[in-house]
Design a protein around this motif. Structure first.
Motif, PDB file in Angstrom:
ATOM      1  N   ILE A   1      11.588  15.919  -7.085  1.00 24.96           N
ATOM      2  CA  ILE A   1      12.892  16.287  -7.635  1.00 24.96           C
ATOM      3  C   ILE A   1      13.919  15.184  -7.362  1.00 24.96           C
ATOM      4  O   ILE A   1      14.733  14.858  -8.222  1.00 24.96           O
TER       5      ILE A   1
ATOM      6  N   ARG B   1      13.302  12.027  -7.219  1.00 28.69           N
ATOM      7  CA  ARG B   1      13.040  10.964  -8.195  1.00 28.69           C
ATOM      8  C   ARG B   1      13.555  11.351  -9.579  1.00 28.69           C
ATOM      9  O   ARG B   1      14.088  10.526 -10.310  1.00 28.69           O
ATOM     10  N   LEU B   2      13.395  12.624  -9.924  1.00 27.73           N
ATOM     11  CA  LEU B   2      13.859  13.070 -11.242  1.00 27.73           C
ATOM     12  C   LEU B   2      15.385  13.096 -11.299  1.00 27.73           C
ATOM     13  O   LEU B   2      15.969  13.067 -12.372  1.00 27.73           O
ATOM     14  N   LEU B   3      16.008  13.135 -10.129  1.00 30.03           N
ATOM     15  CA  LEU B   3      17.471  13.077 -10.086  1.00 30.03           C
ATOM     16  C   LEU B   3      17.954  11.643  -9.915  1.00 30.03           C
ATOM     17  O   LEU B   3      19.095  11.401  -9.542  1.00 30.03           O
ATOM     18  N   ASP B   4      17.055  10.705 -10.158  1.00 35.86           N
ATOM     19  CA  ASP B   4      17.391   9.279 -10.151  1.00 35.86           C
ATOM     20  C   ASP B   4      17.733   8.716  -8.782  1.00 35.86           C
ATOM     21  O   ASP B   4      18.440   7.717  -8.672  1.00 35.86           O
TER      22      ASP B   4
ATOM     23  N   ARG C   1      11.135   6.080 -15.408  1.00 37.59           N
ATOM     24  CA  ARG C   1      11.035   6.490 -14.010  1.00 37.59           C
ATOM     25  C   ARG C   1      10.644   7.975 -13.922  1.00 37.59           C
ATOM     26  O   ARG C   1       9.774   8.354 -13.142  1.00 37.59           O
ATOM     27  N   HIS C   2      11.282   8.783 -14.769  1.00 36.60           N
ATOM     28  CA  HIS C   2      10.933  10.209 -14.786  1.00 36.60           C
ATOM     29  C   HIS C   2       9.466  10.410 -15.176  1.00 36.60           C
ATOM     30  O   HIS C   2       8.753  11.200 -14.570  1.00 36.60           O
TER      31      HIS C   2
ATOM     32  N   ALA D   1       7.278   9.531 -12.251  1.00 42.33           N
ATOM     33  CA  ALA D   1       7.302  10.550 -11.194  1.00 42.33           C
ATOM     34  C   ALA D   1       6.518  11.794 -11.624  1.00 42.33           C
ATOM     35  O   ALA D   1       5.780  12.376 -10.832  1.00 42.33           O
TER      36      ALA D   1
ATOM     37  N   LEU E   1      17.113  20.081 -14.584  1.00 36.75           N
ATOM     38  CA  LEU E   1      17.315  18.689 -14.159  1.00 36.75           C
ATOM     39  C   LEU E   1      17.683  17.829 -15.373  1.00 36.75           C
ATOM     40  O   LEU E   1      17.268  18.128 -16.488  1.00 36.75           O
TER      41      LEU E   1
ATOM     42  N   ILE F   1      16.662  15.535 -17.173  1.00 39.60           N
ATOM     43  CA  ILE F   1      15.566  14.687 -17.652  1.00 39.60           C
ATOM     44  C   ILE F   1      15.214  15.082 -19.080  1.00 39.60           C
ATOM     45  O   ILE F   1      15.501  16.199 -19.505  1.00 39.60           O
TER      46      ILE F   1
END
Ligand SMILES: Nc1ncnc2c1ncn2[C@@H]1O[C@H](COP(=O)(O)OP(=O)(O)OP(=O)(O)O)[C@@H](O)[C@H]1O
Ligand SMILES: [Mg+2]
Lengths: 326, 277
Positions: free
Chosen positions: A105, A107-110, B31-32, B35, B119, B121
């Motif tokens: 999470i 990582r998904l939130l940058d 990046r998403h 991950a 989120l 994304i």
């Protein structure tokens, strides 16, 4: 933007119907920036539905809502950057470890890899999950999952945090831990919308309360205000023979006085709206031959506030463990 | 919005016209994707049995068909192996496509998808990461099955490039079935139901094809079905590639089938996914 006090959440006339069910039937509410709003309501009142609307998970049928100034309907992406959600049922990846859940999470939130790692470790520590951090979440207890879910919603230090019954099913110690974390988030400037069935929790955390029932707001205001609104006092009766508690409560209800009792405390409580009622109570109990060991009056608790407004008692201890099947 | 106390909402009102304008940049998207792919691979690693299922069935089928029925089906076992194993290899890509649907279903059921949806994304990253992970999984399955077949004495007369082409063709066809799998994953209530449904569809398709037996040995009505079954074309193509025979139009037939399935099901699957996310 001239005002200093801003609203982090604004909800205007939100409607959401499921067929015949009016889950939300025109809800208005506001949460001031940096405060905690307790959203109270019995089962099926629409609390979860409202939280899901405000998290962009479902679209309302009518009405508008703004979170952090962003429109729920038209600016979902910006809005998602400002919020964190702990839903009523845990939403963790069962196959991943606690640490990996949080890292993902982050990582998904940058967050950078390093930041995500550090933040995950920090939150695991705060929620006493460090020991279990590397184990798959599948093997976590209900309370551990709950805490992991809470940690997940806090990773991005969201400006607005929604917590849907965050401490249901937690033991008293972990409940306090969660309260501390919520207070810390508020201290760091977050705004919290908290749904709960526990009056103690609302009293502990919330600055203001909104009570909803059947999709409508039925009361609104600060805790003290609400207590004042309900007015009156609470009468507590200690019976001579505790076994008679249920009968005594029934007797009073038949005489038109709403009464509740608790086997635990062994007390019968009555919310007095006027002085006359005291006489009615004593009279009714006396005529039926119930023995009274003692009586006491005090200001109403939130439980009684709730009872008075909704006409239903709040749930004492929801033993709900139902979770979506994996 | 009439009162002055409602400050942030009116302030943001003008920007509403421009809609949801923070687009997620390419780098963030990658990046998403990275991950999420990592997450999907970790799920596979954490649940090795799911991998075993995909491998065990073909291994058992190879052993059963080659050693039990092989003598009866062809002049000798080796000849039958050269006939059957390439066709069976061809189905590896599509067996694993089904894992996409079960995975998606699980994410919806466990609330993980809800978490992703709160989120910032792109929803495409969620989907794409699953496809990447499943493709990688399929490649591992190919490696294991080819290794196993070589060990039993399969000859790749067509050479390694043709073998790769067969793997590629199988993956292309499997990819077109990922959309079908996705639709099943979103329509059915549980991951088990998705798996069961996939089995029900796959079994007759597999056995009513040229994978295990030459269609010319089948009764007329079955021949008609077998002839038009895309799995027959896939099996024929892989067989021809691996054994080094004439490919004919089997490869083109598989590609046309893949394109057709994709054209029909991908928009449906994407529309449904967008609606639910
Ligand atoms: N997806 C759905 N489909 C149909 N009805 C729904 C759906 N979601 C909620 N409802 C109905 O809407 C009403 C409000 O539900 P909601 O979950 O918001 O209540 P709640 O206040 O969160 O209750 P609880 O305290 O039990 O969590 C209920 O009557 C519920 O049955
Ligand atoms: Mg709820």
């Amino acid at each position: 933007m001239t005002r200093i006090e801003r609203n982090a959440v604004e909800v205007h006339g939100i409607v959401k119907h499921y067929g015949e069910t009016k889950a939300l039937d025109g809800v208005d509410l506001t949460v001031r920036e940096g405060t905690v709003l307790g959203l109270l309501g019995p089962n099926g009142a629409g609390k979860t539905t409202l939280v899901r609307v405000l998290s962009t998970l479902i679209k309302p049928d009518a009405g508008t809502a703004f979170v952090g100034g962003y429109d729920v309907l038209h600016q979902p992406k910006q809005l998602r950057r400002t919020i964190g959600l702990t839903g009523q049922y845990a939403s963790v990846d069962e196959l991943l470890s606690g640490y990996e859940n949080l890292y993902l999470i982050g990582r998904l939130l940058d967050l950078s890899g390093k930041e995500a790692k550090a933040r995950a470790a920090e939150l695991l520590e705060r929620f006493s999950l460090t020991e279990a951090a590397r184990r798959p979440a599948k093997g976590y207890s209900g309370g551990m999952r709950r805490r992991l879910d809470l940690a997940a919603s806090m990773i991005g230090r969201p400006k607005v945090l929604y917590l849907d019954e965050p401490t249901t099913g937690l033991d008293p110690r972990t409940r306090n831990e969660v309260w501390d974390e919520v207070q810390r988030m508020v201290g760091e400037g977050s705004t919290v919308l908290l749904t709960t069935q526990y009056m103690e929790e609302a009293e502990q955390l919330a600055d203001a309360l909104t009570v909803i029932d059947k999709g409508r707001v039925i009361a609104n205001g600060g805790i003290q205000e609400l207590k004042a609104q309900v007015g009156g006092k609470s009468l507590q009766v200690r019976p001579l023979r505790p076994a008679e508690l249920p009968e005594m409560a029934r007797c009073l209800r038949e005489s038109g006085v709403p009464a509740t009792f608790s086997d635990e405390s062994g007390l019968l409580s009555v919310h007095l709206t006027d002085e006359e009622q005291l006489t009615t109570v004593i009279g009714a109990l006396g005529t039926r031959g119930f023995g009274i060991a003692g009586i006491d009056t005090k200001l109403p608790s939130l439980d009684e506030v709730f009872l008075t407004i909704t006409g239903k008692p709040s749930v004492p201890a929801p033993a709900r463990d139902k979770e979506p099947v994996a | 919005m009439s009162t002055a106390t409602l400050s942030p909402a009116p302030a943001s009102a003008p920007s509403r016209a421009s809609g949801d304008d923070t687009r997620i940049g390419l780098r963030a998207n990658l990046r998403h994707l990275g991950a999420l792919t990592r997450r999907n691979l970790m799920r596979i690693k954490a649940d090795p049995e799911s991998m075993l299922d995909a491998l065990l069935v073909p291994v058992i089928m190879i052993l059963l068909f080659v050693y039990v029925f092989g003598g009866a089906m062809a002049t000798n076992q080796h000849e039958y192996m050269q006939y059957m194993v390439p066709g069976l290899l061809g189905t590896t890509g599509l067996n694993l496509a089904m894992a996409l649907g079960t995975g998606l279903n699980t994410d919806f059921q466990t609330g993980v998808m809800d978490r992703f949806r709160t989120l910032p994304i792109g929803r495409s990253a969620v989907l794409l990461s699953k496809m990447i992970a499943e493709t990688l999984r399929a490649l591992v399955a190919f490696a294991v099955l080819i290794g196993f077949a070589l060990l039993l004495g399969l000859e790749v007369k067509g050479g390694p490039l043709n073998l790769l082409a067969a793997v590629g063709l199988s993956l292309v066809f499997g990819a077109s079935l990922m959309w079908v799998s996705m639709l099943l994953g979103m329509a059915l209530r549980s991951a088990q139901a998705v798996q069961g449904m996939a089995m029900i569809v796959m079994m007759p398709l597999q056995f009513g094809s040229s994978i295990f037996a030459n269609p010319s040995t089948m009764p007329g009505w079955l021949q008609a079905f077998t002839k038009h079954n895309p799995l027959s074309a896939l099996a024929d193509a892989c067989r021809a590639l691996i054994n080094g025979g004439a490919v004919g139009n089997s490869v083109v037939t598989v590609l046309i089938w893949s394109a057709a399935i994709t054209v029909v099901t991908a928009p449906l699957a994407v529309a449904r996914f967008r609606k639910r996310t």
